[in-house]
Design an enzyme around this catalytic site. Structure first.
Site, PDB file in Angstrom:
ATOM      1  N   GLU A 160      -1.957   1.476   0.791  1.00 55.39           N
ATOM      2  CA  GLU A 160      -1.696   1.195   2.212  1.00 55.39           C
ATOM      3  C   GLU A 160      -2.956   1.061   3.074  1.00 55.39           C
ATOM      4  O   GLU A 160      -3.063   1.698   4.120  1.00 55.39           O
ATOM      5  CB  GLU A 160      -0.766   2.277   2.794  1.00 55.39           C
ATOM      6  N   ASN A 202      -1.688  -0.833  -3.876  1.00 54.85           N
ATOM      7  CA  ASN A 202      -0.259  -0.605  -3.613  1.00 54.85           C
ATOM      8  C   ASN A 202       0.011  -0.598  -2.107  1.00 54.85           C
ATOM      9  O   ASN A 202      -0.730   0.037  -1.349  1.00 54.85           O
ATOM     10  CB  ASN A 202       0.116   0.766  -4.213  1.00 54.85           C
ATOM     11  N   HIS A 238      10.236  -0.779   0.211  1.00 59.17           N
ATOM     12  CA  HIS A 238      11.124   0.116   0.965  1.00 59.17           C
ATOM     13  C   HIS A 238      11.924  -0.768   1.915  1.00 59.17           C
ATOM     14  O   HIS A 238      11.419  -1.181   2.958  1.00 59.17           O
ATOM     15  CB  HIS A 238      10.306   1.150   1.737  1.00 59.17           C
ATOM     16  N   GLU A 268       8.138   1.204  -5.426  1.00 61.40           N
ATOM     17  CA  GLU A 268       8.783   2.281  -4.654  1.00 61.40           C
ATOM     18  C   GLU A 268      10.124   1.818  -4.094  1.00 61.40           C
ATOM     19  O   GLU A 268      10.481   2.142  -2.949  1.00 61.40           O
ATOM     20  CB  GLU A 268       7.862   2.750  -3.509  1.00 61.40           C
ATOM     21  N   ASP A 270      13.562   1.264  -2.630  1.00 57.17           N
ATOM     22  CA  ASP A 270      14.784   1.897  -2.118  1.00 57.17           C
ATOM     23  C   ASP A 270      15.315   1.040  -0.979  1.00 57.17           C
ATOM     24  O   ASP A 270      14.583   0.212  -0.429  1.00 57.17           O
ATOM     25  CB  ASP A 270      14.593   3.377  -1.723  1.00 57.17           C
TER      26      ASP A 270
END
Ligand SMILES: *[C@@H]1O[C@H](CO)[C@@H](O)[C@H](O)[C@H]1NC(C)=O
Ligand SMILES: *[C@@H]1O[C@H](CO)[C@@H](O)[C@H](O)[C@H]1NC(C)=O
Ligand SMILES: *[C@@H]1O[C@H](CO)[C@@H](O)[C@H](O)[C@H]1NC(C)=O
Ligand SMILES: *[C@@H]1O[C@H](CO)[C@@H](O)[C@H](O)[C@H]1NC(C)=O
Ligand SMILES: *[C@@H]1O[C@H](CO)[C@@H](O)[C@H](O)[C@H]1NC(C)=O
Length: 351
Positions: A160, A202, A238, A268, A270
């Site tokens: 990030e 990432n 996400h 990641e 979701d």
């Protein structure tokens, strides 16, 4: 002779226990990793947090290799836990996730050497010179990389670093070291991890072609040109039910990176829902999950998908986004949701 032997063995064979009973039909839902591998991925994985290690049912699913062929520690390898005091290293929380994964034969994605968040107090509560902070960064990566030397398929080296507009995030790293902190982290990671560890950048909101993903692609291109080590880009994914990127958008974002010669992974995944949930929302969530997984399966050099936990009660979502939740594949009762079945059916269709 052959036929004689075969005939004379027949009574013996048919007397063996189990013979003559119909073979059990292959399971329709043999597990996400089993299906993902058949569809050509290296793994289907999950993040696991330390807070739930005493839940036997959770653990039996988390370390079931048919469901999850890969594991990421959600928190256990972050700086505040690994180096809580300067040059004092504590691998307990990382090992709690990594060791059972090794025992279960699951691959590990390790997460993360450098982030702006979840840093220890000693690091953030004073100003460092550039030289001091570079030294601190190298020492951290050196120790953690050596501890997990050959235990990680991949490391998220830098997490990030960019704002959504494509500029670099102002944080302790950028503000003290300057933009070369990113390449320093990758060089240190290459120096101290095993040569076969894949080094990843990432980030979130890079799952469409936009200013941020374009900036990350420019970073990769620059690294490739200057021979700075980088092997992959992780797209966190996400998402929000009903406004997740489409299959085409995700496919295009993956190509931004793979055309530069690095692999990608969905790291990641979701899909969070505005509560209360409903059958319609769950159906939409199933579509959103499936689009992301399918884009990875169909993309060249997208190696695998990791969900950011699989069980609603341990999701990070409700705490971070009040009013939202139910972001995972299994509900509070460990019942599989429509998203679990739709992803499985899609993966199974590649058989
Ligand atoms: C692991 O998961 C698969 C797929 O859901 C299931 O069939 C199998 O029974 C599970 N194994 C154990 C030991 O729970
Ligand atoms: C290391 O971390 C674990 C988990 O947080 C903690 O229980 C333990 O006391 C720590 N060890 C040391 C020596 O601080
Ligand atoms: C760090 O530097 C800033 C800007 O020079 C200053 O305002 C701040 O008080 C310093 N913080 C500490 C803990 O020394
Ligand atoms: C994207 O970047 C361009 C310049 O490169 C800028 O004009 C535009 O405002 C940016 N868009 C967003 C959403 O930040
Ligand atoms: C879990 O099961 C209980 C008992 O059957 C039920 O009351 C509850 O609504 C279920 N929870 C979810 C999230 O479906």
């Amino acid at each position: 002779m052959k036929s004689f032997v075969a005939l004379s063995l027949l009574p013996l064979i048919s007397a063996l226990p189990g013979h003559g009973k119909p073979k059990p039909a292959p399971l329709k839902y043999p597990g996400l990793d089993v299906l993902a591998k058949k569809a050509g991925l290296l793994y289907f994985g999950t993040a696991i947090d330390n807070v739930v290690l005493d839940n036997k049912q959770y653990i039996s699913i988390a370390h079931n290799r048919s469901e999850f062929g890969q594991v990421t520690p959600s928190n256990g390898q972050k700086w505040m836990y690994i180096e809580p005091q300067r040059n004092v290293f504590n691998y307990t929380m990382g090992d709690e996730i990594v060791k059972p994964a090794i025992k279960a034969g699951q691959m590990r994605r390790c997460h993360t050497f450098l982030w702006h968040n979840q840093l220890p107090e000693w690091l953030t509560s004073q100003n460092w010179t550039k030289t001091e902070l570079v030294g601190i960064l190298e020492n951290h990566i050196k120790n953690e990389a050596r501890h997990y030397y050959d235990e990680c398929y991949a490391w998220d080296v830098v997490n990030e670093a960019y704002n959504d507009d494509g500029t670099l995030r102002s944080d302790i790293w950028l503000d003290t070291i300057g933009k070369e902190y990113i390449e320093l982290a990758f060089k240190f990671a290459r120096k101290y991890t095993s040569p076969r560890t894949r080094l990843y950048y990432n980030d979130y909101n890079i799952e469409t072609v936009n200013n941020k993903s374009t900036a990350v692609a420019a970073l990769v291109k620059d690294f490739k040109k200057r021979h700075i080590p980088i092997d992959g880009v992780g797209l966190q994914a996400h998402f929000v039910t009903g406004s997740a990127p489409s299959y085409d958008q995700i496919s295009a974002a993956l190509k931004l990176f793979t055309k530069l010669g690095v692999e990608t992974a969905i790291t990641e995944l979701d899909v969070r829902t505005q509560l209360p949930d409903s059958a319609e929302k769950m159906a939409q969530q199933a579509t959103d999950y499936t689009n992301a997984v399918k884009a990875c399966v169909d993309g060249d050099d997208c190696v695998g998908v990791t969900v950011w936990d699989f069980w609603d009660p341990v999701s990070w979502v409700p705490e971070t986004f009040p009013g939202q939740g139910n972001a995972d594949l299994l509900d509070a009762n460990f019942t599989r949701k429509p998203a679990y079945y739709k992803v499985s059916d899609m993966l199974g269709s590649y058989d």
